[in-house]
Every structure is written in C-alpha cells, then in structure tokens.
Enzyme design. Structure first.
Site, PDB file in Angstrom:
ATOM      1  N   THR A  54       9.184  -5.463  15.835  1.00 36.79           N
ATOM      2  CA  THR A  54       9.493  -4.219  15.117  1.00 36.79           C
ATOM      3  C   THR A  54       8.562  -4.072  13.926  1.00 36.79           C
ATOM      4  O   THR A  54       8.383  -5.010  13.147  1.00 36.79           O
ATOM      5  CB  THR A  54      10.978  -4.215  14.677  1.00 36.79           C
ATOM      6  OG1 THR A  54      11.768  -4.393  15.841  1.00 36.79           O
ATOM      7  CG2 THR A  54      11.351  -2.916  13.986  1.00 36.79           C
ATOM      8  N   GLN A  71     -11.913  -8.769   1.290  1.00 32.84           N
ATOM      9  CA  GLN A  71     -12.304  -8.554  -0.108  1.00 32.84           C
ATOM     10  C   GLN A  71     -13.218  -7.339  -0.251  1.00 32.84           C
ATOM     11  O   GLN A  71     -13.475  -6.890  -1.363  1.00 32.84           O
ATOM     12  CB  GLN A  71     -13.030  -9.788  -0.650  1.00 32.84           C
ATOM     13  CG  GLN A  71     -12.172 -11.051  -0.707  1.00 32.84           C
ATOM     14  CD  GLN A  71     -11.166 -11.048  -1.857  1.00 32.84           C
ATOM     15  OE1 GLN A  71     -11.278 -10.278  -2.817  1.00 32.84           O
ATOM     16  NE2 GLN A  71     -10.165 -11.908  -1.772  1.00 32.84           N
ATOM     17  N   THR A 130      -4.775 -12.999   7.239  1.00 35.30           N
ATOM     18  CA  THR A 130      -4.704 -14.311   7.908  1.00 35.30           C
ATOM     19  C   THR A 130      -4.386 -14.095   9.388  1.00 35.30           C
ATOM     20  O   THR A 130      -5.037 -14.661  10.270  1.00 35.30           O
ATOM     21  CB  THR A 130      -3.630 -15.199   7.238  1.00 35.30           C
ATOM     22  OG1 THR A 130      -4.058 -15.458   5.898  1.00 35.30           O
ATOM     23  CG2 THR A 130      -3.430 -16.509   7.975  1.00 35.30           C
ATOM     24  N   CYS A 182      -6.571 -28.290  -5.857  1.00 36.37           N
ATOM     25  CA  CYS A 182      -6.050 -29.622  -6.143  1.00 36.37           C
ATOM     26  C   CYS A 182      -5.260 -30.107  -4.935  1.00 36.37           C
ATOM     27  O   CYS A 182      -4.313 -29.460  -4.523  1.00 36.37           O
ATOM     28  CB  CYS A 182      -5.128 -29.539  -7.346  1.00 36.37           C
ATOM     29  SG  CYS A 182      -4.947 -31.098  -8.163  1.00 36.37           S
ATOM     30  N   SER A 234      -6.557  -6.468   4.593  1.00 31.65           N
ATOM     31  CA  SER A 234      -5.276  -6.896   4.022  1.00 31.65           C
ATOM     32  C   SER A 234      -4.797  -5.891   2.984  1.00 31.65           C
ATOM     33  O   SER A 234      -5.609  -5.351   2.232  1.00 31.65           O
ATOM     34  CB  SER A 234      -5.471  -8.266   3.364  1.00 31.65           C
ATOM     35  OG  SER A 234      -4.278  -8.664   2.742  1.00 31.65           O
ATOM     36  N   GLY A 235      -3.481  -5.676   2.909  1.00 32.06           N
ATOM     37  CA  GLY A 235      -2.937  -4.679   1.984  1.00 32.06           C
ATOM     38  C   GLY A 235      -2.966  -5.100   0.524  1.00 32.06           C
ATOM     39  O   GLY A 235      -3.301  -4.313  -0.366  1.00 32.06           O
ATOM     40  N   HIS A 236      -2.642  -6.388   0.263  1.00 30.72           N
ATOM     41  CA  HIS A 236      -2.385  -6.760  -1.135  1.00 30.72           C
ATOM     42  C   HIS A 236      -3.641  -6.970  -1.974  1.00 30.72           C
ATOM     43  O   HIS A 236      -3.540  -7.238  -3.166  1.00 30.72           O
ATOM     44  CB  HIS A 236      -1.455  -7.981  -1.203  1.00 30.72           C
ATOM     45  CG  HIS A 236      -2.043  -9.279  -0.775  1.00 30.72           C
ATOM     46  ND1 HIS A 236      -2.335 -10.273  -1.666  1.00 30.72           N
ATOM     47  CD2 HIS A 236      -2.398  -9.760   0.437  1.00 30.72           C
ATOM     48  CE1 HIS A 236      -2.823 -11.322  -1.003  1.00 30.72           C
ATOM     49  NE2 HIS A 236      -2.873 -11.021   0.271  1.00 30.72           N
ATOM     50  N   ASN A 273     -14.639 -14.359  -1.052  1.00 30.47           N
ATOM     51  CA  ASN A 273     -13.549 -14.254  -2.014  1.00 30.47           C
ATOM     52  C   ASN A 273     -13.764 -15.086  -3.269  1.00 30.47           C
ATOM     53  O   ASN A 273     -13.218 -14.774  -4.313  1.00 30.47           O
ATOM     54  CB  ASN A 273     -12.221 -14.656  -1.351  1.00 30.47           C
ATOM     55  CG  ASN A 273     -12.331 -15.906  -0.509  1.00 30.47           C
ATOM     56  OD1 ASN A 273     -13.192 -16.011   0.364  1.00 30.47           O
ATOM     57  ND2 ASN A 273     -11.489 -16.868  -0.786  1.00 30.47           N
TER      58      ASN A 273
HETATM   59  N1  PMP Z   1      -9.826 -13.521   4.036  1.00 25.47           N
HETATM   60  C1  PMP Z   1     -10.228 -13.487   2.765  1.00 25.47           C
HETATM   61  C2  PMP Z   1     -11.687 -13.354   2.474  1.00 25.47           C
HETATM   62  C3  PMP Z   1      -9.309 -13.548   1.729  1.00 25.47           C
HETATM   63  O1  PMP Z   1      -9.724 -13.502   0.460  1.00 25.47           O
HETATM   64  C4  PMP Z   1      -7.923 -13.673   2.051  1.00 25.47           C
HETATM   65  C5  PMP Z   1      -6.882 -13.774   0.954  1.00 25.47           C
HETATM   66  N2  PMP Z   1      -7.135 -14.748   0.001  1.00 25.47           N
HETATM   67  C6  PMP Z   1      -7.552 -13.705   3.399  1.00 25.47           C
HETATM   68  C7  PMP Z   1      -8.525 -13.624   4.364  1.00 25.47           C
HETATM   69  C8  PMP Z   1      -6.109 -13.811   3.803  1.00 25.47           C
HETATM   70  O2  PMP Z   1      -5.454 -12.606   3.528  1.00 25.47           O
HETATM   71  P1  PMP Z   1      -3.862 -12.474   3.560  1.00 25.47           P
HETATM   72  O3  PMP Z   1      -3.384 -12.948   2.232  1.00 25.47           O
HETATM   73  O4  PMP Z   1      -3.611 -11.019   3.774  1.00 25.47           O
HETATM   74  O5  PMP Z   1      -3.355 -13.285   4.686  1.00 25.47           O
END
Ligand code: PMP
Length: 393
Positions: A237, A179, A72, A325, A199-201, A151
């Site tokens: 930091t 993605q 994001t 929703c 993105s890491g997660h 996504n």
């Molecule tokens: N871009 C896409 C295509 C995503 O799928 C997501 C997460 N749903 C994001 C951006 C945002 O990533 P983050 O959760 O790391 O802010």
C-alpha cells in the site's frame, strides 16, 4: 543558544509548502489508493499528480517513475533488479569507490551471487576516472552505476560523459542522484540516463519516501512481490502523504534551482574564503568548482574531526565528520581515502552542508565559533603531545 543547522546533506527540514500539500492525506483524505470508491480515487489521483510532477521535473514520462521508501531502496532495487533481469547478457557491473553504502553493499552482495564488479578510482578531487571506465567496460558489462554528486565532498561527476559512453557501448546507466536533484538540472531522457534514484528528505521533503526512474524498455525485476502497486514492480500500500510530499518537494527544488543554488553558492564561497584565510592548515576537500553549491568539506590539520564536531555542537552548531566511529575506533571515510587524502587530514575532515534557510548571519556566527574551536583543540593537541614527549623522556 543560537542553534544553526549545517548538516543538510544528512537531512533537511520539511518545507511548509510541502507540509501543506501533505496535510489532507494525513487527515481526511486517508483512502487506500487501490480502493475503487471516492476515498480511494482521491488518494490515487494525488499519487498520479506526484508522479507527473517528478516526471516533469526530471524530463521523463510519468509511467517511468516508481515510488520507493527512499534512495537506499531505489539504489538496492536498481542494482539488484537490473543486474538480475539482464544476467543473460553478461555479469559485469561497473561502479566507483566513492558511492554511498547502499550501492557499495549491494555490489558486494551481487559479487557473492556471482556478478563481477569493478570499482573505479577517483582523482584527488573526487572525479571518477573516465579513462578507467573506458578501459574496463567490456562485452559482458551490463550496468554502470555512478553517483551524480558525492554526499561527503560534493563533487559533481561528469554524468553526461558517462551516459554517452554507456549509450555507445549499449550498457544500462544508473545514477544515484540523491544529493544532486535540486542542485543539478536533469533531463534524464535527453541525457541518456536509464535509471535514477531520488530521496525526499534531502530536498526539504519527507523522510522514508523516494523514487526510482527507470527508462521504458529497461528490464528490471520487481523489488517486492504482492499487489499490483507501482505496475506490479513494488507491491505494498502506497505511502500517500509521503509520495505527495515528495512530488511537491521535487517540483519546488527544480523550480527554484537557479535562485537557491546562487544564494547558497555565494554563502559557501564566502565561508570557504574566510575560513581558509583565518585558520591556518585548512584544506578544502573535493572539487573546487564542480561541487554541490551547498557542500563545504574542510580538513583542519592537527584537529580531530569528531572532537571539532562535538565542540561545535556544544556551541549549537550541527555539522558532520568524514569519518564513522565503529566499535570504538575511528575509521577514515572511504571517500576521502579513495581521493588519496592523507589519514591525518581525513581524520580532521568536517562537512558543513548549507540549506535553503541558511543566512549570512548564520555563516558569520559559525566562522567565529569555528576559529575559536579549532584554536582550542590545537592547543589541547599541542599540550598532550608535549606531555607524551615528557613521558617518553
Ligand atoms: N545516496 C546518497 C548519495 C545519499 O547521500 C543518501 C543519504 N545519505 C542515500 C543514497 C540514501 O538515501 P535515503 O536516506 O533516502 O535512504
């Protein structure tokens, strides 16, 4: 109860290999990377190793990788930073209608600030209309931002073709690869990608950490002002354990890309084939082939996606819907609408996103429960319709 997680597009579990790499920086090696003593130097080297790992994985120089708090932030920064630093060249930005809200909302904000934004249409499979890109690109276009893979429906864009057009027209090209990293091979310099969000997660790494690649020579305004971290462009930091985890996660995802993709793709294709066979009035949304190996987006006629999601959850299965929703009303997904999916089918859309740890056994169980749940919901829907019919009489 058997619990099965098929929402890996939302987030993924942290891999033990990544956690092991992070542990020292969550415990003994807690130094501030800006400190000059040994504690600081240890943290600093860990960050620089992560930067090198990411650079190697995506084919750029370490100095072109900036750490952020996630995609994001990377998306906000890329769009705001590049648009503002290049305003003297023009004020036109091109993106697509199916981008993540972190792109679309930033574009809306830029429009309020005087930029002109073109939102490209997609075809019924979710592919960005290249003919429109060629039509709308002009002398005042300064930035194109198109996601590498969607996504919701998993469609993978023709990134190389878009990068080529951008290069030919001398326009900066950013891609949200949140993605796609770990599913699509990137060599950003070779491909001519100027900026890319990670993105890491989404890659079995930690939450709250990401990266923005910015090609040398692309001017961008700082995201945050303060200290000299991230070459003075993103002060604050550094999140050392997060960055270490991100570096390892990207390294693993790209290292194991072929094996992971093959295994997950086989399970995906098996799932789609069986479900379409067993459940009538089922439609696959997104591109049939050019899609993320772990993404399945299906619409079930006469079924509300939300109800199906809750019913599957009661059976221990986690999936997500294509609709959000908001204030009591179910709004259709902007992605499915842009693809021209009829509103009733968009309401019935459910996304199943597989992970590295998904097994054939999990898939068999989900198929069995899915058949039961869809049948149950269709019966209820038919009953309530006949009830309404009676009340109308
Ligand atoms: N871009 C896409 C295509 C995503 O799928 C997501 C997460 N749903 C994001 C951006 C945002 O990533 P983050 O959760 O790391 O802010």
């Amino acid at each position: 109860m058997n619990k099965i997680y098929l929402d890996n597009a939302a987030t993924t579990p942290l891999s033990s290999e990544v956690l092991n790499e992070m542990m020292p920086y969550l415990t003994g090696d807690f130094g501030n990377p800006n400190s000059l003593h040994s504690f600081g130097r240890t943290a600093k080297s860990a960050i620089e190793l992560a930067r090198e790992r990411i650079a190697r994985a995506i084919g750029c120089e370490p100095s072109e990788v900036y750490f952020t708090s996630g995609a994001t932030e990377s998306n906000n920064w890329a769009l705001n930073g590049i648009a503002k630093a290049n305003r003297h060249k023009g004020n036109h930005i091109i993106t697509s209608k199916i981008e993540h809200p972190s792109i679309l909302e930033t574009c809306k904000k830029l429009e309020r600030e005087g930029f002109r934004v073109t939102y490209l249409d997609v075809d019924e499979m979710g592919l960005v209309r290249i003919d429109q890109l060629l039509h709308y690109i002009g002398a005042d276009t300064i930035l194109i931002s198109i996601m590498s893979a969607n996504n919701e429906v998993g469609t993978i864009q023709n990134i190389q073709a878009i990068a080529n057009i951008a290069k030919e027209k001398n326009v900066i090209f950013h891609t949200d690869a949140t993605q796609a990293v770990g599913a699509v091979s990137f060599s950003v310099r070779e491909m001519g990608i100027d900026a890319m969000s990670i993105s890491g997660h989404k890659l079995n790494g930690p939450k709250g950490v990401g990266a923005l690649y910015v090609h040398d020579g692309v001017v961008i305004t700082p995201f945050m002002n303060g200290g000299e971290q991230e070459s003075g462009l993103r002060a604050g930091t550094s999140n050392v354990p997060g960055i270490v985890g991100l570096g390892k996660a990207v390294e693993i995802a790209t290292r194991d890309i072929m094996a992971n993709s093959k295994k997950v793709r086989e399970l995906r294709d098996y799932f789609i084939k069986k479900v379409v066979e067993l459940i009538p009035m089922t439609q696959l949304n997104g591109h049939p082939v050019q899609r993320l190996p772990n993404n399945i987006n299906l619409s079930f006629g006469m079924v509300e996606g939300e109800s199906l999601m809750y019913l599957l959850d009661l059976n221990g299965i986690a999936v997500s819907t294509g609709s959000a929703c908001s204030s009591g009303s179910v709004e259709n997904s902007h992605v499915l609408s842009a693809m021209g999916i009829a509103p009733d089918l968009a309401q019935g859309a459910v996304r199943f996103s597989l992970g590295r740890n998904t097994t054939k056994q999990d898939i068999e169980y989900v198929i069995e429960k899915l058949v039961e749940c869809v049948e149950k919901l269709r019966k209820i829907s038919a009953m309530s319709k006949s009830q309404v019919g009676k009340e109308d009489e």
